[in-house]
Scaffold this motif. Structure first.
Motif, PDB file in Angstrom:
ATOM      1  N   SER A 203       0.834  -1.201   0.000  1.00 37.06           N
ATOM      2  CA  SER A 203       0.000   0.000   0.000  1.00 37.06           C
ATOM      3  C   SER A 203       0.870   1.252   0.000  1.00 37.06           C
ATOM      4  CB  SER A 203      -0.912  -0.007   1.229  1.00 37.06           C
ATOM      5  OG  SER A 203      -1.433   1.278   1.485  1.00 37.06           O
ATOM      6  N   LEU A 204       0.574   2.174  -0.921  1.00 35.90           N
ATOM      7  CA  LEU A 204       1.308   3.437  -0.979  1.00 35.90           C
ATOM      8  C   LEU A 204       1.148   4.218   0.319  1.00 35.90           C
ATOM      9  CD1 LEU A 204       2.825   5.757  -2.391  1.00 35.90           C
ATOM     10  CD2 LEU A 204       0.644   6.463  -3.388  1.00 35.90           C
ATOM     11  N   VAL A 205      -0.069   4.240   0.861  1.00 37.60           N
ATOM     12  CA  VAL A 205      -0.313   4.980   2.097  1.00 37.60           C
ATOM     13  C   VAL A 205       0.475   4.379   3.253  1.00 37.60           C
ATOM     14  CG1 VAL A 205      -2.076   5.731   3.733  1.00 37.60           C
ATOM     15  CG2 VAL A 205      -2.596   5.648   1.296  1.00 37.60           C
ATOM     16  N   ALA A 206       0.502   3.036   3.336  1.00 35.26           N
ATOM     17  CA  ALA A 206       1.244   2.370   4.409  1.00 35.26           C
ATOM     18  C   ALA A 206       2.732   2.672   4.301  1.00 35.26           C
ATOM     19  CB  ALA A 206       0.997   0.866   4.357  1.00 35.26           C
ATOM     20  N   VAL A 207       3.264   2.647   3.084  1.00 29.51           N
ATOM     21  CA  VAL A 207       4.691   2.920   2.890  1.00 29.51           C
ATOM     22  C   VAL A 207       5.009   4.368   3.252  1.00 29.51           C
ATOM     23  CG1 VAL A 207       6.544   3.052   1.184  1.00 29.51           C
ATOM     24  CG2 VAL A 207       4.952   1.131   1.133  1.00 29.51           C
ATOM     25  N   ALA A 208       4.208   5.314   2.752  1.00 30.05           N
ATOM     26  CA  ALA A 208       4.481   6.736   3.000  1.00 30.05           C
ATOM     27  C   ALA A 208       4.318   7.087   4.476  1.00 30.05           C
ATOM     28  CB  ALA A 208       3.556   7.595   2.146  1.00 30.05           C
ATOM     29  N   LEU A 209       3.218   6.637   5.090  1.00 28.30           N
ATOM     30  CA  LEU A 209       2.990   6.949   6.497  1.00 28.30           C
ATOM     31  C   LEU A 209       3.997   6.254   7.392  1.00 28.30           C
ATOM     32  CD1 LEU A 209      -0.903   6.964   6.904  1.00 28.30           C
ATOM     33  CD2 LEU A 209       0.664   8.874   7.131  1.00 28.30           C
ATOM     34  N   GLY A 210       4.455   5.061   7.002  1.00 26.00           N
ATOM     35  CA  GLY A 210       5.450   4.371   7.804  1.00 26.00           C
ATOM     36  C   GLY A 210       6.804   5.048   7.731  1.00 26.00           C
ATOM     37  N   VAL A 211       7.313   5.202   6.516  1.00 19.36           N
ATOM     38  CA  VAL A 211       8.670   5.730   6.328  1.00 19.36           C
ATOM     39  C   VAL A 211       8.781   7.173   6.797  1.00 19.36           C
ATOM     40  CG1 VAL A 211      10.414   6.284   4.585  1.00 19.36           C
ATOM     41  CG2 VAL A 211       9.199   4.122   4.478  1.00 19.36           C
ATOM     42  N   PHE A 212       7.715   7.956   6.663  1.00 17.12           N
ATOM     43  CA  PHE A 212       7.781   9.362   7.051  1.00 17.12           C
ATOM     44  C   PHE A 212       7.018   9.646   8.344  1.00 17.12           C
ATOM     45  CE2 PHE A 212       9.023   9.559   2.649  1.00 17.12           C
ATOM     46  CZ  PHE A 212       9.968  10.564   2.624  1.00 17.12           C
ATOM     47  N   GLY A 213       5.752   9.214   8.421  1.00 20.25           N
ATOM     48  CA  GLY A 213       4.920   9.566   9.565  1.00 20.25           C
ATOM     49  C   GLY A 213       5.346   8.913  10.864  1.00 20.25           C
ATOM     50  N   LEU A 214       5.319   7.576  10.918  1.00 15.48           N
ATOM     51  CA  LEU A 214       5.673   6.877  12.148  1.00 15.48           C
ATOM     52  C   LEU A 214       7.134   7.098  12.509  1.00 15.48           C
ATOM     53  CD1 LEU A 214       3.755   3.469  11.901  1.00 15.48           C
ATOM     54  CD2 LEU A 214       3.032   5.635  12.904  1.00 15.48           C
ATOM     55  N   MET A 414       3.289  -1.183   7.783  1.00 14.82           N
ATOM     56  CA  MET A 414       3.514   0.227   8.094  1.00 14.82           C
ATOM     57  C   MET A 414       4.448   0.385   9.288  1.00 14.82           C
ATOM     58  SD  MET A 414       0.530   2.966   8.892  1.00 14.82           S
ATOM     59  CE  MET A 414       0.855   4.545   9.670  1.00 14.82           C
ATOM     60  N   ILE A 415       4.262  -0.420  10.333  1.00 19.20           N
ATOM     61  CA  ILE A 415       5.124  -0.316  11.515  1.00 19.20           C
ATOM     62  C   ILE A 415       6.545  -0.761  11.190  1.00 19.20           C
ATOM     63  CG2 ILE A 415       5.545  -1.286  13.805  1.00 19.20           C
ATOM     64  CD1 ILE A 415       2.595  -1.162  14.338  1.00 19.20           C
ATOM     65  N   VAL A 416       6.666  -1.855  10.414  1.00 23.36           N
ATOM     66  CA  VAL A 416       8.008  -2.324  10.017  1.00 23.36           C
ATOM     67  C   VAL A 416       8.727  -1.253   9.208  1.00 23.36           C
ATOM     68  CG1 VAL A 416       9.259  -4.022   8.629  1.00 23.36           C
ATOM     69  CG2 VAL A 416       7.384  -4.764  10.105  1.00 23.36           C
ATOM     70  N   LEU A 417       8.021  -0.658   8.247  1.00 28.35           N
ATOM     71  CA  LEU A 417       8.631   0.384   7.432  1.00 28.35           C
ATOM     72  C   LEU A 417       8.848   1.665   8.240  1.00 28.35           C
ATOM     73  CD1 LEU A 417       6.787  -0.045   4.021  1.00 28.35           C
ATOM     74  CD2 LEU A 417       9.138  -0.649   4.585  1.00 28.35           C
ATOM     75  N   GLY A 418       8.040   1.873   9.277  1.00 25.25           N
ATOM     76  CA  GLY A 418       8.278   3.008  10.159  1.00 25.25           C
ATOM     77  C   GLY A 418       9.615   2.884  10.870  1.00 25.25           C
ATOM     78  N   ALA A 419       9.899   1.671  11.381  1.00 25.22           N
ATOM     79  CA  ALA A 419      11.196   1.438  12.020  1.00 25.22           C
ATOM     80  C   ALA A 419      12.329   1.596  11.010  1.00 25.22           C
ATOM     81  CB  ALA A 419      11.222   0.042  12.643  1.00 25.22           C
ATOM     82  N   PHE A 420      12.094   1.109   9.787  1.00 26.27           N
ATOM     83  CA  PHE A 420      13.108   1.250   8.733  1.00 26.27           C
ATOM     84  C   PHE A 420      13.304   2.724   8.379  1.00 26.27           C
ATOM     85  CE2 PHE A 420      14.142   1.218   4.096  1.00 26.27           C
ATOM     86  CZ  PHE A 420      15.416   0.685   4.217  1.00 26.27           C
ATOM     87  N   GLY A 421      12.197   3.476   8.285  1.00 30.36           N
ATOM     88  CA  GLY A 421      12.294   4.902   7.987  1.00 30.36           C
ATOM     89  C   GLY A 421      13.025   5.659   9.073  1.00 30.36           C
ATOM     90  N   TRP A 422      12.792   5.277  10.333  1.00 30.63           N
ATOM     91  CA  TRP A 422      13.529   5.915  11.425  1.00 30.63           C
ATOM     92  C   TRP A 422      15.026   5.630  11.310  1.00 30.63           C
ATOM     93  CZ3 TRP A 422      16.648   3.732  15.149  1.00 30.63           C
ATOM     94  CH2 TRP A 422      17.095   4.597  16.149  1.00 30.63           C
ATOM     95  N   LEU A 423      15.371   4.394  10.923  1.00 27.07           N
ATOM     96  CA  LEU A 423      16.780   4.051  10.741  1.00 27.07           C
ATOM     97  C   LEU A 423      17.392   4.869   9.604  1.00 27.07           C
ATOM     98  CD1 LEU A 423      19.131   2.207  11.607  1.00 27.07           C
ATOM     99  CD2 LEU A 423      18.346   0.553   9.896  1.00 27.07           C
ATOM    100  N   LEU A 424      16.636   5.031   8.502  1.00 29.48           N
ATOM    101  CA  LEU A 424      17.123   5.850   7.394  1.00 29.48           C
ATOM    102  C   LEU A 424      17.357   7.287   7.848  1.00 29.48           C
ATOM    103  CD1 LEU A 424      14.891   4.723   4.368  1.00 29.48           C
ATOM    104  CD2 LEU A 424      17.194   3.954   4.948  1.00 29.48           C
ATOM    105  N   LYS A 425      16.387   7.850   8.530  1.00 32.68           N
ATOM    106  CA  LYS A 425      16.490   9.233   9.004  1.00 32.68           C
ATOM    107  C   LYS A 425      17.657   9.405   9.963  1.00 32.68           C
ATOM    108  CE  LYS A 425      13.996  12.453  12.019  1.00 32.68           C
ATOM    109  NZ  LYS A 425      14.188  13.706  11.310  1.00 32.68           N
ATOM    110  N   SER A 426      17.807   8.469  10.878  1.00 32.72           N
ATOM    111  CA  SER A 426      18.828   8.596  11.918  1.00 32.72           C
ATOM    112  C   SER A 426      20.237   8.372  11.398  1.00 32.72           C
ATOM    113  CB  SER A 426      18.538   7.607  13.064  1.00 32.72           C
ATOM    114  OG  SER A 426      17.278   7.852  13.629  1.00 32.72           O
TER     115      SER A 426
END
Length: 675
Positions: A203-214, A414-426
């Motif tokens: 899902s595009l929404v799950a990917v975007a909200l995970g990587v950026f939002g969460l 979304m939660i898995v990609l959220g953790a991945f997005g946080w790792l990318l950001k950090s």
């Protein structure tokens, strides 16, 4: 064209369109105040609401939000010195300085009027781009469209501020993730591992909200206190209007810079505002007041950060290349409606393009007006600790992700990609190329096979348009390589690029062990994709193997650099740590293995999100909210009991009434299915 423009303007007389535009504008203003959300969060949260709407209503809602997020993010930057987005940090330099002198109203007047003007000028730029680019776009065939998709991912990576190798790796991984599901050429499933859930892709929404939002929530959830320093608005509204009129040339220049920054994929509002600020300083005769409350340091950047969103729409709509993350999600929405950006949108949906133009211009005026009328109330929201806002944001984002597919699996992704997005950001990986690659994966593959079937060999590469795009693709890479060589030769010399800002303002784990771990994850992911692709048919495996091979090369280089850095810095770092401990000056925020207290807090936040999702799967969404919200507020945010009770009751009532007001479904748990 004039007929289409007038027809689009007449369509805004429809009450449903006006209501959607107003809702989007108000939502955008509110989300612009919340640090880390901005246009990305606004579009991602509102996108699920558009499912089931007609395209005009959906576009009015999203464009209304997108046009004004940079109008309201100035409020916290001026009044609190805490910008609502990275781009607003430029306005903070002079705006907050004015506010500390008791001239907050003057600064906000300059900012609101400049944002409004930037939005209008951006809409005019988009309007002019349609007739100017129409002959060019209509001349494009599949080879040019294929090169444009490649160009979109590559430029987003190359032009992203920060490490170019990290940017290219992120873009290629986004392409691989976008290929999960059914192949557009052979209709066979790829990277699904036998899962029916993955058969339709992610899902595009799950990917975007995970990587950026969460990811943003996890980064900021440790902020348990609001701003204590009280700054009054004071007077100066009239003075601000007069000053704004005297600096109209700076407004126009800033808006034009913003449009140009928006057209270039991956550059975005942050770079655009810094460029506008830089030109304001460069063209000023007296530079002494910049950073101390100079109105020129506000009007230029503020007009740029609104016009950049309109500039983003030019490559998105006319060429199918999203200029930034919000426009990438808008592109995904258009594709779900069967609206293909490029030649077809000009010939078949020209009225929708002009509807976007009018909506952007009207929302810019409406947003500035609402900010003037409600600035006192908006300022109060900025004083709420982010940890308190985080509880409701998690619930809203998970609910939004559920709307697209109606499956709890999207929320786990979304939660898995959220953790991945946080790792990318950090660790300093740019996230914009990742999402742009995800959105363009299927169009890239479709255009490639269409090109391959229509042309013999590489004859299509001799087309003038392809050669032109190839030159645009190669020249920035050559320039980036030259800068890299120069930097290697003069590692201890300032290269003078102080104005280049990182993709994320904070990357606490950059150049740490976790940066090495992130590089290893990229390499393993590309290797797994390359190996798994051998089970596909020759047609279905070609593009995944090409992308994963490129990913292995870039991530391998990155892994080598990170490994060498760890080995080289190992002994000096250990000696420095021992010396710091001996002197008692070691940063208390740092722990072993590169961990920080914020990193630990982020991990705990994701565990809370996982617990919330587990409760949802077991008992349903409403019961999970009544348990998660007060627990998170009391334990994590350390809010008062009264705040937690009122917060939970209000959110529960809103969620209970929401399905009857909007086409929204609440997730049902295992207990609900039994009952």
């Amino acid at each position: 064209m004039l007929d289409s423009a007038m027809a689009a303007l007449a369509s805004l007389a429809d009450p449903s369109l006006l209501i959607m535009l107003l809702i989007g504008t108000v939502a955008g203003l509110i989300m612009g105040l919340i640090p880390g959300l901005g246009g990305t969060g606004a579009v991602a949260i509102l996108l699920p609401i558009t499912f089931g709407m007609e395209p005009p209503q959906a576009l009015a809602l999203l464009i209304g939000a997108l046009a004004v997020v940079h109008t309201s993010d100035t409020v916290s930057a001026v009044l609190l010195g805490a910008p609502g987005s990275a781009s607003a940090s430029v306005t903070m330099l002079d705006g907050y300085a004015m506010a500390k002198k008791g001239q907050a109203a003057r600064a906000l007047t300059l900012a609101f009027l400049s944002s409004m003007a930037g939005g209008i000028i951006g809409a005019v730029g988009l309007t002019l781009a349609i007739p100017l680019a129409r002959p060019l776009v209509l001349s494009f065939a599949s080879p040019e469209l294929f090169m444009l998709t490649v160009l979109g991912v590559a430029l987003a990576a190359v032009l992203s501020r920060g490490n170019i190798i990290k940017g290219v790796s992120a873009g290629l991984l986004g392409l691989i993730l976008g290929m999960v599901g059914t192949s557009p050429t052979t209709a066979e499933e790829r990277f699904t591992f036998g899962s029916l859930f993955l058969g339709d892709g992610l899902s595009l929404v799950a990917v975007a909200l995970g990587v950026f939002g969460l990811a943003e929530i996890a980064s900021r959830a440790s902020q348990r206190r609001g701003q204590k320093q009280v700054i009054t608005l004071g007077g100066g509204w009239g003075q601000g209007i007069r000053e704004w009129l005297t600096h109209w040339t700076q407004v126009i220049r800033g808006a034009l810079i913003g449009i140009w920054a928006g057209v270039l994929p991956g550059v975005g509002a942050t770079a655009g505002t810094w460029m506008a600020y830089g030109q304001a300083v460069a063209t000023a005769k007296d530079k002494r007041q910049f950073g101390k409350g100079d109105p020129r340091g506000i009007v230029g950047p503020e007009s740029a950060n609104n016009s950049v969103e309109a500039g983003d729409l030019i490559p998105t709509l006319l060429f199918g290349i999203p200029g930034g993350v919000p426009s990438a999600m808008l592109l995904g929405m258009l594709l779900t409606y069967g609206i293909q950006p490029g030649p077809s949108i000009i010939t078949e949906h020209l009225d929708l393009m002009y509807l976007i133009v009018w909506s952007f211009a009207i929302a810019s005026v409406l947003g500035a007006l609402l900010c003037f009328l409600s600035v006192k109330q908006l300022a109060k929201l900025t004083k709420v600790p982010f940890a308190v806002l985080a509880a409701g944001l998690v619930a809203i984002m998970l609910l939004g992700s559920f709307q697209e597919g109606g499956q709890l699996g999207d929320l786990w992704i979304m939660i898995v990609l959220g953790a991945f997005g946080w790792l990318l950001k950090s660790t300093g990986f740019p996230r914009a190329p990742f999402l742009i690659g995800f959105v363009l994966a299927i169009p890239l593959e479709r255009y490639y096979f269409l090109t391959d079937s229509l042309y013999e060999g590489f004859d299509w590469m001799a087309r003038p348009g392809v050669l032109f795009f190839l030159a645009i693709l190669i020249l920035p890479m050559i320039w980036a390589f030259i800068k890299f060589i120069r930097a290697r030769r003069h590692t201890n010399v300032d290269d003078g690029h102080r104005d280049e800002q990182p993709e994320d303002d904070e990357a606490p784990l950059k150049n740490s062990t976790w940066s090495l771990v992130a590089s290893g994850i990229f390499f393993v992911a590309f290797a797994a994709a390359f190996i798994a692709s051998f089970s596909f048919s020759p047609e279905a495996r070609l593009v995944p193997q090409l992308v994963s091979t490129g990913g292995l090369i870039f991530s391998g280089i990155l892994l080598f650099i990170e490994t060498r850095r760890r080995l080289r810095d190992r002994t000096p770092k250990a000696d420095a740590t021992l010396a710091a401990e001996a002197e008692g000056i070691l940063d208390t925020q740092t722990t072993k293995a590169g961990w920080t207290l914020d990193a630990k807090f982020a991990l705990k936040t994701f565990l809370w999100m996982t617990g919330f999702l587990a409760l949802t799967a077991a008992f349903g969404y409403l019961i999970a909210v009544t348990i998660f919200i007060p627990a998170f507020l009391l334990i994590v945010a350390r809010a008062r009991v009264k705040t937690a009770v009122v917060y939970t009751l209000v959110l529960y009532v809103v969620l209970l009434a929401l399905p009857s007001l909007l086409p929204i479904d609440l997730p049902q748990g295992w207990l609900n299915t039994i009952v």
